[in-house]
Design a protein around this motif. Structure first.
Motif, PDB file in Angstrom:
ATOM      1  N   UNK A 124     -11.460 -11.970  -6.402  1.00  0.00           N
ATOM      2  CA  UNK A 124     -11.208 -11.440  -7.837  1.00  0.00           C
ATOM      3  C   UNK A 124      -9.811 -11.818  -8.305  1.00  0.00           C
ATOM      4  N   UNK A 125      -9.396 -12.410  -9.249  1.00  0.00           N
ATOM      5  CA  UNK A 125      -7.936 -12.644  -9.738  1.00  0.00           C
ATOM      6  C   UNK A 125      -7.864 -12.404 -11.199  1.00  0.00           C
ATOM      7  N   UNK A 126      -8.974 -11.635 -11.838  1.00  0.00           N
ATOM      8  CA  UNK A 126      -8.722 -11.193 -13.223  1.00  0.00           C
ATOM      9  C   UNK A 126      -7.568 -10.254 -13.423  1.00  0.00           C
ATOM     10  N   UNK A 127      -7.499 -10.255 -14.690  1.00  0.00           N
ATOM     11  CA  UNK A 127      -6.301  -9.214 -15.116  1.00  0.00           C
ATOM     12  C   UNK A 127      -6.541  -7.713 -14.916  1.00  0.00           C
ATOM     13  N   UNK A 128      -7.766  -7.214 -14.670  1.00  0.00           N
ATOM     14  CA  UNK A 128      -8.208  -6.170 -14.509  1.00  0.00           C
ATOM     15  C   UNK A 128      -8.071  -5.638 -13.102  1.00  0.00           C
ATOM     16  N   UNK A 129      -7.747  -6.727 -11.992  1.00  0.00           N
ATOM     17  CA  UNK A 129      -7.393  -6.440 -10.643  1.00  0.00           C
ATOM     18  C   UNK A 129      -5.958  -6.250 -10.370  1.00  0.00           C
ATOM     19  N   UNK A 130      -5.413  -5.175  -9.884  1.00  0.00           N
ATOM     20  CA  UNK A 130      -4.289  -4.758  -9.452  1.00  0.00           C
ATOM     21  C   UNK A 130      -4.148  -5.488  -8.025  1.00  0.00           C
ATOM     22  N   UNK A 131      -3.460  -6.956  -7.913  1.00  0.00           N
ATOM     23  CA  UNK A 131      -3.527  -7.425  -6.600  1.00  0.00           C
ATOM     24  C   UNK A 131      -2.272  -6.521  -5.618  1.00  0.00           C
ATOM     25  N   UNK A 132      -1.378  -5.611  -6.098  1.00  0.00           N
ATOM     26  CA  UNK A 132      -0.372  -5.111  -5.408  1.00  0.00           C
ATOM     27  C   UNK A 132      -0.854  -3.729  -4.663  1.00  0.00           C
ATOM     28  N   UNK A 133      -2.120  -3.283  -5.135  1.00  0.00           N
ATOM     29  CA  UNK A 133      -3.027  -2.303  -4.628  1.00  0.00           C
ATOM     30  C   UNK A 133      -3.662  -2.755  -3.405  1.00  0.00           C
ATOM     31  N   UNK A 134      -3.017  -3.011  -2.388  1.00  0.00           N
ATOM     32  CA  UNK A 134      -3.834  -3.449  -1.195  1.00  0.00           C
ATOM     33  C   UNK A 134      -3.127  -2.985   0.010  1.00  0.00           C
ATOM     34  N   UNK A 135      -3.752  -2.975   1.335  1.00  0.00           N
ATOM     35  CA  UNK A 135      -3.351  -2.375   2.508  1.00  0.00           C
ATOM     36  C   UNK A 135      -2.691  -3.776   3.093  1.00  0.00           C
ATOM     37  N   UNK A 136      -1.498  -3.621   4.083  1.00  0.00           N
ATOM     38  CA  UNK A 136      -0.950  -4.477   4.706  1.00  0.00           C
ATOM     39  C   UNK A 136      -0.939  -4.750   6.160  1.00  0.00           C
ATOM     40  N   UNK A 137      -1.463  -5.721   6.713  1.00  0.00           N
ATOM     41  CA  UNK A 137      -1.906  -5.654   8.206  1.00  0.00           C
ATOM     42  C   UNK A 137      -0.378  -6.149   8.870  1.00  0.00           C
ATOM     43  N   UNK A 138      -0.137  -6.089  10.048  1.00  0.00           N
ATOM     44  CA  UNK A 138       0.908  -6.578  11.165  1.00  0.00           C
ATOM     45  C   UNK A 138       1.486  -7.702  10.575  1.00  0.00           C
ATOM     46  N   UNK A 139       0.509  -8.876  10.351  1.00  0.00           N
ATOM     47  CA  UNK A 139       0.727 -10.172   9.735  1.00  0.00           C
ATOM     48  C   UNK A 139       1.546  -9.932   8.499  1.00  0.00           C
ATOM     49  N   UNK A 140       1.171  -9.230   7.569  1.00  0.00           N
ATOM     50  CA  UNK A 140       1.681  -8.861   6.230  1.00  0.00           C
ATOM     51  C   UNK A 140       3.037  -8.248   6.476  1.00  0.00           C
ATOM     52  N   UNK A 141       3.191  -7.346   7.310  1.00  0.00           N
ATOM     53  CA  UNK A 141       4.352  -6.769   7.550  1.00  0.00           C
ATOM     54  C   UNK A 141       5.478  -7.687   8.031  1.00  0.00           C
ATOM     55  N   UNK A 142       5.101  -8.644   8.911  1.00  0.00           N
ATOM     56  CA  UNK A 142       5.818  -9.928   9.421  1.00  0.00           C
ATOM     57  C   UNK A 142       6.288 -10.555   8.097  1.00  0.00           C
ATOM     58  N   UNK A 143       5.499 -10.782   7.218  1.00  0.00           N
ATOM     59  CA  UNK A 143       5.923 -11.620   6.028  1.00  0.00           C
ATOM     60  C   UNK A 143       7.096 -10.931   5.240  1.00  0.00           C
ATOM     61  N   UNK A 144       6.722  -9.543   5.003  1.00  0.00           N
ATOM     62  CA  UNK A 144       7.629  -8.689   4.255  1.00  0.00           C
ATOM     63  C   UNK A 144       8.954  -8.584   5.111  1.00  0.00           C
ATOM     64  N   UNK A 145       9.101  -8.495   6.310  1.00  0.00           N
ATOM     65  CA  UNK A 145      10.316  -8.376   7.034  1.00  0.00           C
ATOM     66  C   UNK A 145      11.066  -9.920   6.908  1.00  0.00           C
TER      67      UNK A 145
END
Length: 415
Positions: free
Chosen positions: A301-322
């Motif tokens: 769901x990509x609607x405006x009522x959904x806050x996409x930033x409120x999500x958990x981050x996996x080790x893969x996501x940490x790698x992207x953030x790094x």
């Protein structure tokens, strides 16, 4: 593979181990700063891994100092790849490099302990040592966060206290063609004197009468000792998420640089502030609205009522953030490591098994209940197994679902 060690009866010096580990951590972070390649990203990820091992070292040192028996200290999980024994502790490396552990005997009543070792079992120690050992791991993360925060404050400045100026930091090609340049200070817009950047935004895009592409805005900027009039034609933003016209300018920021004493005083305050924000974030994520929002994200769901930033981050996501942090510079790298340490430290204090906070809660409960009932009270870990299994199941779901999101919808660059 298990190898023999000629110093089998020699105890490891925890201070030397800590010192070497910290030096390795610093070397990895410095490498990530000065070598902005994929190797730098790997270095940051390895730095996170080292921080996890420092967490376990905290438990290890506290247990040894409290007279508890530690039989294993391993990097990784799963099958043994290599190990050696010094004194009564086996040290080594296992196949799955997703953290590490130290094994302290008698953590619960379910573990069998040799009669001779019972006095050194965790469960038979007083409340103080048990709380100290359980809290030592999370405490390490807060100490690391304090060191990182001090380094940022003293060497780079207080980014949390930075303020925007009316001086331009950058301009687009359109603004440059009109005559604006980085370093210009805005004196007025359409005849209105400018004292803050908020005025700049409101005068370019008045709320009552929104500007349109093609409208002209008349600037007066100070360049050196001269005031220069410049007219800029507004254009539609090239960013799809920005539904307004822009002048193609961005402000400069002033970052206060505290001294040594101020940095020492401010570091704990700012770590505490970030910690409180993390507590609120954890509460939000596990609230009914937060859980609903997360399932909406999982469903695509990509609607405006959904806050996409409120999500958990996996080790893969940490790698992207790094990767993003390395590109942005050492302050962003330290900021990422700082935020992760505070979050992990707090998350580990949740009063549920298998978290460290669960062991702290049990120790405190046994102490209070024993005083109230005037007899020794021991918690039966078997009765807590259903809760522990449920917690592990939730953690497993978070890991799998966050990994799915980080692969299919990579986390946005916050730097």
């Amino acid at each position: 593979m298990r190898v023999s060690d000629p110093f089998e009866d020699v105890e490891v010096d925890p201070r030397r181990t800590l010192g070497v580990t910290v030096l390795v951590l610093i070397a990895l972070v410095v490498g990530a700063i000065f070598f902005p390649t994929q190797a730098a990203v790997i270095a940051v990820i390895v730095a996170l891994f080292v921080m996890i091992m420092l967490h376990e070292l905290g438990h290890f040192v506290a247990a040894k100092r409290s007279g508890m028996k530690v039989t294993e200290f391993f990097v990784g999980f799963g099958p043994r790849l290599w190990s050696f024994t010094r004194g009564e502790t086996e040290y080594g490396v296992k196949a799955v490099p997703l953290g590490g552990y130290c094994r302290i005997i008698g953590m619960t009543n379910l573990e069998e302990v040799a009669p001779d070792d019972e006095p050194r079992a965790y469960r038979n120690k007083k409340t103080g040592p048990k709380v100290l050992v359980a809290a030592a791991g999370p405490a390490v993360h807060f100490v690391i966060a304090l060191i990182l925060m001090f380094a940022v404050l003293f060497f780079a400045g207080d980014y949390r206290a930075q303020h925007v100026t009316t001086t331009l930091a950058a301009t687009t090609q359109g603004a440059q063609a009109a005559g604006l340049a980085a370093g210009d200070t805005i004196v007025s817009i359409n005849g209105t004197p400018i004292t803050s950047w908020d005025q700049v935004q409101s005068l370019i895009n008045p709320p009552a009468a929104p500007a349109r592409a093609g409208d002209t805005v008349h600037f007066v900027v100070r360049r050196g000792n001269e005031d220069v009039p410049i007219s800029v034609v507004l254009q539609q933003s090239t960013d799809p998420s920005v539904k307004r016209v822009v002048a193609g300018i961005s402000p400069d920021y002033v970052v206060p640089r505290p001294g040594l004493v101020t940095s020492v005083v401010e570091a704990p305050k700012q770590v505490a502030d970030i910690g409180w924000e993390s507590i609120k974030a954890i509460g939000t994520m596990f609230s009914p609205s937060g859980i609903s929002n997360y399932f909406h994200i999982l469903s695509g769901d990509t609607g405006t009522h959904v806050d996409q930033s409120k999500r958990f981050v996996s080790p893969a996501g940490v790698g992207a953030l790094a990767n993003d942090a390395v590109k942005s510079g050492w302050v962003s790298v330290f900021g990422l490591l700082l935020a992760i340490n505070i979050f992990v430290g707090l998350f580990n204090l949740l009063p549920l098994l298998p978290f460290d906070g669960g062991h702290i809660a049990i120790a405190l409960y046994e102490n209070v209940a024993s005083k109230v009932r005037r007899k020794k009270v021991k918690v039966d870990a078997a009765k807590l197994l259903p809760i522990t299994v449920a917690v592990v199941a939730v953690l497993g779901f978070i890991f799998v679902s966050s990994l799915f999101l980080d692969i299919t919808h990579p986390v946005a660059n916050p730097f």
